[in-house]
Enzyme design. Structure first.
Site, PDB file in Angstrom:
ATOM      1  N   LYS B 130      19.424  10.765  -9.176  1.00 24.10           N
ATOM      2  CA  LYS B 130      20.610  10.959  -8.758  1.00 24.10           C
ATOM      3  C   LYS B 130      21.017  12.372  -9.439  1.00 24.10           C
ATOM      4  CE  LYS B 130      22.364   6.791  -8.870  1.00 24.10           C
ATOM      5  NZ  LYS B 130      22.475   6.379  -7.406  1.00 24.10           N
ATOM      6  N   GLU B 214      32.379  21.286 -16.336  1.00 22.97           N
ATOM      7  CA  GLU B 214      31.899  20.657 -15.218  1.00 22.97           C
ATOM      8  C   GLU B 214      33.874  20.760 -14.607  1.00 22.97           C
ATOM      9  OE1 GLU B 214      30.550  17.077 -14.505  1.00 22.97           O
ATOM     10  OE2 GLU B 214      28.572  17.431 -13.958  1.00 22.97           O
ATOM     11  N   HIS B 249      33.768   0.308 -14.241  1.00 20.78           N
ATOM     12  CA  HIS B 249      33.339   1.064 -13.407  1.00 20.78           C
ATOM     13  C   HIS B 249      32.565  -0.051 -12.960  1.00 20.78           C
ATOM     14  CE1 HIS B 249      32.846   4.491 -15.322  1.00 20.78           C
ATOM     15  NE2 HIS B 249      32.684   4.333 -17.036  1.00 20.78           N
ATOM     16  N   ARG B 306      22.760   0.491   0.878  1.00 18.87           N
ATOM     17  CA  ARG B 306      22.974  -1.044   0.754  1.00 18.87           C
ATOM     18  C   ARG B 306      24.036  -1.410   1.872  1.00 18.87           C
ATOM     19  NH1 ARG B 306      26.643  -1.815  -2.922  1.00 18.87           N
ATOM     20  NH2 ARG B 306      26.132  -0.933  -4.684  1.00 18.87           N
TER      21      ARG B 306
END
Lengths: 80, 507
Positions: B130, B214, B249, B306
Site C-alpha cells: 500500500k 492528514e 469496511h 480483480r
C-alpha cells in the site's frame, strides 16, 4: 368423518364469528420467534357483513388503540 | 488512450476453449454463465464442503481440490494448477477473494502455460504494497490525501504543515492504532493544544510520541472507478460506483452511477483511474478506489486488481458484460469498446444478501435453505429490472467455512428513485427460509430517508445506528390494513361454513 371447518387450518379460536374475529399480527421477520413482544392481537367486530370493522389493538406500540375501518374494493376501469 | 507495452504483457491471441473457475458461490456461477455463452467449456473446483454446491452442479466438469478449510482447497495453488492441467483448462478465472490477488499463483500459472484471467503478477505486486503503491500513484499525478509523514517532529514544523494542508486535519500517532493519540483539529488556533494532548496519549499508549498529519475529510464517500486495459496499450473507464454504505469496511449497498457526479468530475476521476492503471502496466479489469470529499476533491485509496463483487451495477448501467471483457482481453483481443462508445443508461443498485444475523451483531448464520426464491411476477417486476446473482438454491446448505454472502440482488431503473423503488419491491419479493439473513436490514437501509436523500458517506450506518437497528414500529394504520385483509378473508370463510362460532387466527 367430520367436515373440515375453516378454522381447523388455524391455531386457536373462538369468539363470535363471523362478526367478531380475533387475529394476531407480527413482523414477518419475527414470525418464527418462540416469544415475540411485537405480536399485536387485533379484535375485529362488526354488526353485519357490510358494516365497517371496529378494531381493537392489544400489544406492541399500538396497545389499547381502537379504530373503525373497512377495505374498499378498487374500481377497475376499462380503457377504450 | 495508450501507453507503452511492457515486455511482460501477455502474448497476443491466446486461445483457450476450457475455463477453470478457481472460486465458489455466486461469482463462480456468474463467471461460468458468461463462459458458457461464449462457447467455452467450464470447470469448477470444490472442497469437501461444496461437493453438492450450485457452482459444481452448473459446471461441465468439477474437480475436488481438498477438504473444507479454504487454505487446504481454494487457496491451495498447487491443487488448483493440478486441476487445470488434469482437465486441459487453458485459462483460469480467479473470481474475487481466494487467489485473485496472489502474485505467486499468477507466476505458477505462467510457468504451467495457463492463462490467468487477470493482470500480470507485477501489477498485483505494485498495488499490493500500500505505501509504495501510494508513492507510485503520487509520481503518476494521481491525487492522494494530503498529509505529512516526515521524521522531523518539531512542533512549529508540524503546525506549518497542518496550515499548509488546510483545516480540519487529523493528527495521528505514527505508532498508533485503535483511535489512541488521534484527534481532529479544526483550526490553527487549536493546533498546539491538540498536538500536546495527542503526544501525551501516544507516549502513554505506545511509548512513542511521533505524529503524522492528514487532511480530515468531513463527509468522505467511497467512490470507485471501474477500469479496463488490454495488452495492446488501450485503457478505458466504465464510470464509477458509490459504495459508501459500509459496515466495518464491508460494503452492503452499492450503486452506479454515483449520485451527484458532474461530467467534469466523472472525467477527472476516470482519467486519474486509467492513469493509475497504466502506471503499473495493468491488463484486465481493475478498480481504483477513491475517497470523494464533500467539496468534490478526490483522493486515491487503493486499487483492487480483480473483478469486484459489485461489478454488476456497472454492467447494468453500461450494458456491458465485464466477464466477457475479461475473457476477451485474456485471449489477447483489444478492448471491445473505446471510451467514446461507452455510455451510462439509468441507475443501478446492488444489495448484498448475507447469511448473518443483524440482531446478534451480524453473527454469521448457518443451516439449510428450506426456501430461496425471488417472486418477480408477484412483485410485478421484470427480469430486465432485477437480476439475482446467487450461489445457492432451495435445499442448499450454508456452512461456516466461507464468506457468508449468499447472493446479490441487482436492480436497474430509469433514474435513482425508480431503481430504489424497484430495489425495495425486489427485497420484499425475496423469500429466504431456513437461514437467518440480513434481508430486513437491507430493507431498512434502502428505505431510510437519509439514503433516499443521498446523505451518503462512509459513516452512514454508524451515524444512523439508532434508526437502523431499532425494532421496527408499525403505525396503527399499517396494523389495521393487515388486519382488515385477514379479517375479511376469515369472515368470508366463517360465513360460508359455520356462523356462530368464533375464531382466532395467526395471519
Amino acid at each position: 368423518m367430520r367436515k373440515r371447518l375453516p378454522w381447523d387450518r388455524h391455531d386457536g379460536f373462538r369468539l363470535n364469528a363471523p362478526h367478531t374475529i380475533r387475529i394476531a399480527l407480527c413482523d414477518p421477520d419475527h414470525a418464527k420467534d418462540d416469544t415475540s413482544d411485537q405480536i399485536v392481537v387485533v379484535e375485529g367486530t362488526r354488526s353485519s357483513g357490510a358494516a365497517p370493522w371496529q378494531l381493537t389493538f392489544n400489544g406492541g406500540n399500538v396497545d389499547g388503540q381502537t379504530l373503525k375501518a373497512s377495505l374498499q374494493q378498487l374500481q377497475v376501469m376499462q380503457l377504450q | 488512450m495508450t501507453s507503452e507495452h511492457s515486455p511482460e504483457q501477455k502474448p497476443q491471441h491466446v486461445r483457450f476453449d476450457t475455463l477453470l473457475v478457481a472460486n465458489r458461490g455466486e461469482i463462480a456461477c456468474r463467471v461460468m454463465r458468461t463462459a458458457r455463452r461464449m462457447g467455452l467449456k467450464t470447470v469448477a473446483v470444490y472442497s469437501d464442503a461444496d461437493a453438492n454446491a450450485r457452482h459444481v452442479r452448473e459446471a461441465d466438469e468439477a474437480v475436488r481440490i481438498g477438504p473444507a478449510a479454504a487454505r487446504d482447497s481454494y487457496l491451495d495453488v498447487n491443487a488448483v494448477v493440478e486441476a487445470a492441467k488434469r482437465t486441459g483448462s487453458g485459462a483460469i478465472h480467479p473470481g474475487y477473494g481466494f487467489l485473485s490477488e496472489n502474485g505467486a499463483f499468477v507466476e505458477a500459472l505462467d510457468k504451467a502455460d495457463i492463462t490467468f484471467v487477470g493482470p500480470p503478477a507485477s501489477a498485483i505486486a505494485a498495488m499490493g504494497d500500500k505505501s509504495s503503491a501510494k508513492a507510485r500513484m503520487h509520481a503518476a499525478g494521481v491525487p492522494l490525501v494530503p498529509g505529512y509523514h516526515g521524521n522531523d517532529q518539531d512542533d512549529a514544523l508540524l503546525k506549518a504543515e497542518a496550515d499548509k494542508i488546510g483545516y480540519p486535519v487529523m493528527l495521528k500517532a505514527s505508532a498508533g492504532g485503535g483511535g489512541k493519540g488521534m484527534r481532529v483539529v479544526e483550526s490553527t488556533e487549536a493546533f498546539q493544544a491538540a498536538l500536546d494532548g495527542c503526544r501525551r496519549e501516544s507516549k502513554a499508549a505506545f511509548g512513542d510520541d511521533r505524529m503524522l498529519i492528514e487532511k480530515y475529510l468531513v463527509q468522505p464517500r467511497h467512490v470507485e472507478v471501474q477500469v479496463f486495459c488490454d495488452s495492446h496499450g488501450n485503457g478505458v473507464y466504465l464510470f464509477e460506483r458509490d459504495c459508501s454504505v459500509q459496515r466495518r469496511h464491508q460494503k452492503v449497498l452499492e450503486e452506479a452511477p454515483a449520485p451527484g457526479m458532474t461530467p467534469e468530475l466523472r472525467a477527472a476521476m476516470g482519467d486519474a483511474a486509467v492513469r493509475a492503471a497504466q502506471e503499473i502496466n495493468y491488463v484486465g479489469a481493475g478498480t481504483v478506489e477513491f475517497l470523494l470529499d464533500a467539496d468534490g476533491s478526490f483522493y486515491f485509496m487503493e486499487m483492487n486488481t480483480r473483478l469486484q463483487v459489485e461489478h454488476p451495477v456497472t454492467e447494468m448501467i453500461t450494458g456491458q458484460d465485464l466477464v466477457e471483457w475479461q475473457l476477451r482481453v485474456a485471449m489477447g483481443e483489444v478492448l471491445p469498446l473505446s471510451q467514446d462508445a461507452l455510455t451510462i443508461t439509468g441507475h443501478s443498485f446492488e444489495a448484498r444478501l448475507y447469511a448473518e444475523d443483524p440482531e446478534q451483531d451480524f453473527l454469521p448464520a448457518t443451516g439449510t435453505l428450506t426456501r430461496f426464491a425471488l417472486d418477480l411476477e408477484g412483485a410485478g417486476l421484470g427480469t430486465d429490472q432485477v437480476r439475482l446473482d446467487s450461489g445457492v438454491e432451495s435445499g442448499d446448505v450454508v456452512s461456516m467455512h466461507y464468506d457468508p454472502m449468499l447472493a446479490k440482488l441487482i436492480v436497474h431503473g430509469v433514474d435513482r428513485n425508480a431503481a430504489l423503488a424497484t430495489l425495495n419491491r425486489a427485497l420484499a419479493a425475496l423469500d429466504v427460509q431456513g437461514v437467518v439473513t440480513n434481508r430486513a436490514f437491507l430493507q431498512r437501509l434502502s428505505t431510510h430517508p437519509g439514503f433516499k436523500n443521498v446523505e451518503l458517506d462512509t459513516r452512514f450506518i454508524e451515524r444512523n445506528e439508532a434508526t437502523l437497528f431499532a425494532p421496527r414500529q408499525y403505525r396503527v394504520e399499517e396494523y389495521a390494513s393487515a388486519a382488515l385483509i385477514g379479517l375479511g378473508q376469515l369472515a368470508h370463510e366463517c360465513e360460508s361454513d359455520s356462523p356462530g362460532i368464533g375464531m382466532t387466527a395467526f395471519v
